[in-house]
Design an enzyme around this catalytic site. Structure first.
Site, PDB file in Angstrom:
ATOM      1  N   ASP A 175       0.833  -1.210   0.000  1.00 11.92           N
ATOM      2  CA  ASP A 175       0.000   0.000   0.000  1.00 11.92           C
ATOM      3  C   ASP A 175       0.861   1.251   0.000  1.00 11.92           C
ATOM      4  OD1 ASP A 175      -2.140   1.727   0.243  1.00 11.92           O
ATOM      5  OD2 ASP A 175      -2.571   1.234   2.327  1.00 11.92           O
ATOM      6  N   GLU A 207      -2.401  10.631   0.598  1.00  9.00           N
ATOM      7  CA  GLU A 207      -3.652   9.858   0.563  1.00  9.00           C
ATOM      8  C   GLU A 207      -4.019   9.309   1.934  1.00  9.00           C
ATOM      9  OE1 GLU A 207      -6.173   6.251   0.308  1.00  9.00           O
ATOM     10  OE2 GLU A 207      -4.090   6.392   0.994  1.00  9.00           O
ATOM     11  N   GLU A 208      -3.014   8.948   2.709  1.00  8.64           N
ATOM     12  CA  GLU A 208      -3.283   8.307   3.996  1.00  8.64           C
ATOM     13  C   GLU A 208      -3.768   9.280   5.069  1.00  8.64           C
ATOM     14  OE1 GLU A 208      -3.377   5.235   4.325  1.00  8.64           O
ATOM     15  OE2 GLU A 208      -1.977   4.247   2.969  1.00  8.64           O
TER      16      GLU A 208
END
Length: 452
Positions: A175, A207-208
């Site tokens: 990821d 994104e996280e």
């Protein structure tokens, strides 16, 4: 310590047998099945043996053999170099520079879009297409969650050369640096065979932690003009090779309670904020199981129940002091309906549970970023289909309407979400190589659809 034990393990090699997605909560109707681990991560067998890691760290001559496997493959060596760069959210600059340099060396025009400080998104298109705009966008993210875990290789001693059993581990190995690598090499393969393919690549930061990279791209009229240039967007996240038909929405909120401090030996002289907040939290915790007509949050056939997680609970300063304040922070994975409707249901539930106590309030102000369930396209044959419960950058990419219809959006990638973010994050060499073919299949379908 080694010990003799009865080893029981179940093979997941029968990928063709449909089974409920392991992420599916009770009540969720899976649209297709994918196993919780790849065939490379679980073996089949029953017997008496030595209990040990089926993928021990490579050592000695075996380690050199594994390094030779990686070095012999441009895909695997690129993935190794990218995973070896620490890129925890907020610190993606080195990873972005590495990807940009690689793409420029492979005849891409690269735009480094500023996001904040030294953080940039990478947007790339073939240099040969300098006077045209890409129509098919492959995108994933460069940032990872903490902590950084170095790249490492592991083998199964019983079949040390089997590419489905050589495991790559490290933070971001799944990821989402596996998706980044597979998307880039899928694009290179397609452009080698079809130099006119209108491809674009977008690798974002953040994104996280809220999606600030994708939001910056969305708001840039140079890169995301109106009407949208893109007719197809392919998002890369760990889906175990399944096409994702959609994922739940998300919102958050706080429950705040105020009280009056006093000595705990004389609690009637004060008012406990903790005691005041507990009825509200009991109701909140049950909202996903309460029917809508009784004041609960909605469910759907596609996504199952709405789920809530009281992730933070704080209150008081000492056991001998009646607590003057209490706070809970709650995350909601929304299975149906709108964010506004969900917020209204939550506020009404807390008011009812506390008999409209003015000392207990719901506050959405720290969680303004929210979105409803995200439906995605799954019209390309040859993939298993599923839904997922995790969030992605899909709702953060706001594309302008096209005159010829809506933009196709696909979500696909190698690796399992069940190891992403964990200390055992990793995937096999074979899985990473397989993902290149999956992305190529999605791109080819988009090309055939538009050229037809």
């Amino acid at each position: 310590m080694r010990s003799l034990t009865l080893l029981l393990s179940l093979s997941t090699a029968l990928r063709s047998v449909a089974a409920p997605h392991p992420a599916s909560p009770q009540g969720q109707i899976p649209l297709g099945g994918i196993p919780s681990a790849s065939t490379s991560e679980v073996g089949i067998g029953i017997g008496i043996g030595i209990e040990e890691d089926p993928f021990p760290p490579a050592a000695g001559s075996g380690h050199n053999d594994l390094e030779d496997v990686i070095n012999a493959s441009p895909l695997l060596s690129f993935h190794r170099d990218l995973v070896s760069i620490e890129s925890i959210s907020g610190h993606e600059a080195r990873a972005a520079a590495f990807v940009a340099d690689f793409l420029e060396a492979h005849n891409f025009t690269v735009v480094k879009q500023p996001v904040a400080g030294d953080r940039v998104n990478i947007f790339a298109s073939p240099r040969a297409h300098a006077h045209s705009r890409p129509e098919i966008l492959l995108t994933s993210h460069l940032d990872t969650v903490p902590p950084f875990i170095p790249y490492s290789l592991h083998r199964n001693d019983s079949r040390p050369t089997d590419r489905q059993l050589i495991r790559i581990a490290g933070r971001g190995a799944v990821d989402a640096k596996a998706s980044v690598a597979a998307q880039i090499f899928a694009a290179l393969d397609i452009l080698h065979a079809d130099p006119s393919a209108p491809l674009g690549l977008l690798f974002v930061v953040g994104e996280e932690v809220g999606g600030d990279g994708m939001k910056a791209f969305s708001h840039d009229p140079r890169l995301n003009p109106a009407p949208s240039r893109f007719h197809t967007v392919i998002f890369g996240e760990p889906t175990d090779f399944a096409l994702v038909a959609g994922h739940k929405g998300m919102l958050g909120f706080e429950v705040l309670a105020s009280g009056r401090p006093a000595h705990s030996g004389y609690p009637w002289l004060g008012r406990s904020a903790v005691s005041a907040i507990l009825p509200a939290l009991r109701r909140v915790d049950a909202l996903g199981h309460i029917p809508v007509h009784h004041g609960g949050l909605p469910a759907s056939h596609k996504y199952g129940r709405t789920t809530l997680n009281i992730g933070v609970l704080e209150g008081g300063v000492a056991t001998n002091v009646v607590p003057a304040a209490a706070r809970a922070d709650v995350a909601v994975r929304l299975a149906a309906g709108s964010v506004d409707d969900a917020r209204a249901i939550i506020a009404a539930a807390v008011a009812d549970a506390t008999h409209r106590d003015p000392a207990v309030v719901v506050d959405f102000s720290r969680h303004l970023e929210a979105y409803p369930p995200q439906d995605l396209d799954v019209d390309v044959p040859g993939f298993e289909i599923t839904t997922v419960n995790y969030g992605t950058d899909v709702p953060n990419l706001h594309l302008h309407p096209r005159p010829d219809g809506p933009v196709k959006r696909y979500l696909y990638g190698p690796g399992s979400i069940f190891v992403a973010h964990g200390e055992n994050e990793g995937l096999t060499v074979g899985a990473l190589e397989e993902a290149v073919g999956g992305y190529k299949k999605l791109v080819q379908a988009a090309l055939e659809r538009t050229r037809a």
